[in-house]
Write a protein that holds these residues in place. Structure first.
Motif, PDB file in Angstrom:
ATOM      1  N   GLN A 138       4.920  19.653 -24.334  1.00 22.48           N
ATOM      2  CA  GLN A 138       4.064  18.830 -23.487  1.00 22.48           C
ATOM      3  C   GLN A 138       4.751  18.537 -22.156  1.00 22.48           C
ATOM      4  N   HIS A 139       6.034  18.223 -22.189  1.00 16.29           N
ATOM      5  CA  HIS A 139       6.762  17.950 -20.958  1.00 16.29           C
ATOM      6  C   HIS A 139       6.761  19.164 -20.044  1.00 16.29           C
ATOM      7  N   LYS A 140       6.783  20.357 -20.628  1.00 16.47           N
ATOM      8  CA  LYS A 140       6.853  21.577 -19.834  1.00 16.47           C
ATOM      9  C   LYS A 140       5.623  21.719 -18.947  1.00 16.47           C
ATOM     10  N   TYR A 141       4.474  21.259 -19.403  1.00 16.28           N
ATOM     11  CA  TYR A 141       3.286  21.308 -18.563  1.00 16.28           C
ATOM     12  C   TYR A 141       3.537  20.594 -17.236  1.00 16.28           C
ATOM     13  N   TYR A 142       4.154  19.431 -17.323  1.00 17.71           N
ATOM     14  CA  TYR A 142       4.373  18.639 -16.126  1.00 17.71           C
ATOM     15  C   TYR A 142       5.437  19.284 -15.234  1.00 17.71           C
ATOM     16  N   ASP A 143       6.447  19.880 -15.835  1.00 21.36           N
ATOM     17  CA  ASP A 143       7.461  20.582 -15.046  1.00 21.36           C
ATOM     18  C   ASP A 143       6.847  21.763 -14.302  1.00 21.36           C
ATOM     19  N   ASP A 144       6.011  22.530 -14.985  1.00 22.04           N
ATOM     20  CA  ASP A 144       5.361  23.679 -14.354  1.00 22.04           C
ATOM     21  C   ASP A 144       4.398  23.234 -13.261  1.00 22.04           C
ATOM     22  N   ALA A 145       3.656  22.147 -13.528  1.00 20.86           N
ATOM     23  CA  ALA A 145       2.697  21.650 -12.541  1.00 20.86           C
ATOM     24  C   ALA A 145       3.415  21.174 -11.280  1.00 20.86           C
ATOM     25  N   GLU A 146       4.583  20.551 -11.453  1.00 16.68           N
ATOM     26  CA  GLU A 146       5.328  20.049 -10.295  1.00 16.68           C
ATOM     27  C   GLU A 146       5.764  21.179  -9.374  1.00 16.68           C
ATOM     28  N   GLU A 147       6.034  22.343  -9.952  1.00 15.08           N
ATOM     29  CA  GLU A 147       6.423  23.482  -9.127  1.00 15.08           C
ATOM     30  C   GLU A 147       5.286  23.940  -8.222  1.00 15.08           C
ATOM     31  N   LEU A 148       4.045  23.739  -8.643  1.00  9.16           N
ATOM     32  CA  LEU A 148       2.886  24.134  -7.849  1.00  9.16           C
ATOM     33  C   LEU A 148       2.438  23.042  -6.886  1.00  9.16           C
ATOM     34  N   ALA A 149       2.811  21.810  -7.164  1.00 11.08           N
ATOM     35  CA  ALA A 149       2.322  20.677  -6.380  1.00 11.08           C
ATOM     36  C   ALA A 149       2.983  20.599  -5.010  1.00 11.08           C
ATOM     37  N   ASP A 150       2.265  20.002  -4.071  1.00 14.00           N
ATOM     38  CA  ASP A 150       2.823  19.700  -2.748  1.00 14.00           C
ATOM     39  C   ASP A 150       3.564  18.367  -2.870  1.00 14.00           C
ATOM     40  N   VAL A 151       4.825  18.444  -3.212  1.00 14.74           N
ATOM     41  CA  VAL A 151       5.608  17.247  -3.524  1.00 14.74           C
ATOM     42  C   VAL A 151       5.754  16.345  -2.301  1.00 14.74           C
ATOM     43  N   GLU A 152       5.862  16.923  -1.132  1.00 17.41           N
ATOM     44  CA  GLU A 152       6.010  16.104   0.087  1.00 17.41           C
ATOM     45  C   GLU A 152       4.747  15.286   0.338  1.00 17.41           C
ATOM     46  N   PHE A 153       3.584  15.919   0.218  1.00 20.91           N
ATOM     47  CA  PHE A 153       2.306  15.234   0.414  1.00 20.91           C
ATOM     48  C   PHE A 153       2.127  14.113  -0.606  1.00 20.91           C
ATOM     49  N   LEU A 154       2.360  14.434  -1.874  1.00 21.54           N
ATOM     50  CA  LEU A 154       2.191  13.435  -2.924  1.00 21.54           C
ATOM     51  C   LEU A 154       3.230  12.327  -2.822  1.00 21.54           C
ATOM     52  N   GLY A 155       4.454  12.688  -2.437  1.00 19.13           N
ATOM     53  CA  GLY A 155       5.528  11.707  -2.346  1.00 19.13           C
ATOM     54  C   GLY A 155       5.281  10.656  -1.282  1.00 19.13           C
ATOM     55  N   ARG A 156       4.665  11.049  -0.179  1.00 18.29           N
ATOM     56  CA  ARG A 156       4.378  10.081   0.885  1.00 18.29           C
ATOM     57  C   ARG A 156       3.447   8.980   0.379  1.00 18.29           C
ATOM     58  N   ILE A 157       2.517   9.343  -0.477  1.00 16.10           N
ATOM     59  CA  ILE A 157       1.597   8.352  -1.037  1.00 16.10           C
ATOM     60  C   ILE A 157       2.279   7.526  -2.118  1.00 16.10           C
ATOM     61  N   GLN A 158       3.069   8.178  -2.951  1.00 14.16           N
ATOM     62  CA  GLN A 158       3.635   7.528  -4.127  1.00 14.16           C
ATOM     63  C   GLN A 158       4.768   6.567  -3.803  1.00 14.16           C
ATOM     64  N   ARG A 159       5.496   6.815  -2.744  1.00 17.06           N
ATOM     65  CA  ARG A 159       6.697   6.007  -2.466  1.00 17.06           C
ATOM     66  C   ARG A 159       6.406   4.542  -2.198  1.00 17.06           C
ATOM     67  N   ASP A 160       5.242   4.242  -1.652  1.00 15.59           N
ATOM     68  CA  ASP A 160       4.921   2.875  -1.241  1.00 15.59           C
ATOM     69  C   ASP A 160       3.808   2.327  -2.143  1.00 15.59           C
ATOM     70  N   PRO A 161       4.056   1.216  -2.874  1.00 17.34           N
ATOM     71  CA  PRO A 161       3.002   0.657  -3.723  1.00 17.34           C
ATOM     72  C   PRO A 161       1.712   0.344  -2.957  1.00 17.34           C
ATOM     73  N   SER A 162       1.816   0.078  -1.655  1.00 14.45           N
ATOM     74  CA  SER A 162       0.615  -0.253  -0.885  1.00 14.45           C
ATOM     75  C   SER A 162      -0.284   0.958  -0.675  1.00 14.45           C
ATOM     76  N   THR A 163       0.275   2.161  -0.721  1.00  9.39           N
ATOM     77  CA  THR A 163      -0.541   3.362  -0.587  1.00  9.39           C
ATOM     78  C   THR A 163      -0.773   4.043  -1.944  1.00  9.39           C
ATOM     79  N   TYR A 164       0.107   3.780  -2.916  1.00  8.93           N
ATOM     80  CA  TYR A 164      -0.045   4.382  -4.240  1.00  8.93           C
ATOM     81  C   TYR A 164      -1.085   3.635  -5.060  1.00  8.93           C
ATOM     82  N   GLY A 165      -1.324   2.373  -4.732  1.00  8.76           N
ATOM     83  CA  GLY A 165      -2.377   1.613  -5.393  1.00  8.76           C
ATOM     84  C   GLY A 165      -3.664   1.684  -4.596  1.00  8.76           C
TER      85      GLY A 165
END
Length: 240
Positions: A138-165
């Motif tokens: 099950q964990h491997k799904y998330y590892d594989d998905a992260e390789e395809l994801a735009d981590v920079e785009f998602l990280g900008r939203i996730q880093r700040d609770p005001s934008t992640y919520g």
């Protein structure tokens, strides 16, 4: 926005965890529908995940919910639909529900993210969580998905609770069949923070699964699928 669709009937949209894609939800839930007809299953890659490109105009979760809601409107039109969200996808599902509760047949929240600020979450330990090959897969799904994801785009939203919520509390009264499934050893979102939202959902089943973490279900997949089966039965009965 990319999505995968299977079957015909009432639409049900599966929204993945943050950075996740359509594959994990598809492989987990499709076995439930091998013996059940009447549902069109739509597994979504939100912007910046899987095969969906990032959208630079999206800078917060409100924008993410708007993008997913637009896809749902395009696919389902005016037809009633069910929503199933995992982790951050559960937050998206609740946000979409609040915008248009009359069109939603039922709601499934799997390991839901309730408290956005990680420092304020009520978290258990995982000291009683036993190693399992099923959990490793099950964990491997998330590892594989992260390789395809735009981590920079998602990280900008996730880093700040005001934008992640979401800018507006997604709590809303919803009296149609609901299922909330949490993991007793979930050290990411926990299980206790989901309990206070239960009063919003008077038709809800709330389950805390032992030997399950945030990536549930691992070893307990048969129990999880039984709970999903029961939820679908209740939605179908209401919609009959």
């Amino acid at each position: 926005m990319y999505y995968e669709s299977f079957g015909a009937g009432r639409p049900i949209f599966f929204l993945p965890s943050w950075g996740g894609d359509a594959g994990e939800g598809r492989d987990l839930h499709e076995p439930v529908f091998e013996r059940r007809t009447g549902w069109r299953r739509i597994y979504v890659d939100p912007p910046g995940t899987g095969k969906s490109p990032a959208d630079p105009t999206i800078t917060n979760q409100d924008g993410m919910v708007s993008a997913i809601a637009a896809l749902i409107s395009e696919v389902a039109g005016a037809e009633p639909f069910a929503l199933a969200g995992t982790s951050a996808g559960a937050l998206h599902a609740r946000g979409i529900l609040k915008r248009n509760p009359a069109q939603v047949l039922g709601l499934l929240l799997r390991a839901p993210g309730i408290v956005i600020d990680r420092t304020r979450r009520t978290l258990p330990t995982d000291e009683h969580l036993l190693p399992s090959p099923a959990r490793d897969r099950q964990h491997k799904y998330y590892d594989d998905a992260e390789e395809l994801a735009d981590v920079e785009f998602l990280g900008r939203i996730q880093r700040d609770p005001s934008t992640y919520g979401l800018s507006e509390d997604p709590s809303t009264h919803f009296d149609r069949p609901t299922l909330i499934v949490t993991g007793r050893q979930d050290t990411i979102a926990g299980y206790a923070d989901a309990w206070p939202i239960l009063d919003d959902y008077p038709r809800a089943t709330y389950a805390v699964l032992d030997q399950e973490d945030h990536f549930l279900p691992g070893p307990g997949s048969e129990l999880y699928r039984a709970l999903v089966d029961d939820w679908l039965d209740r939605v179908e009965h209401l919609d009959a």
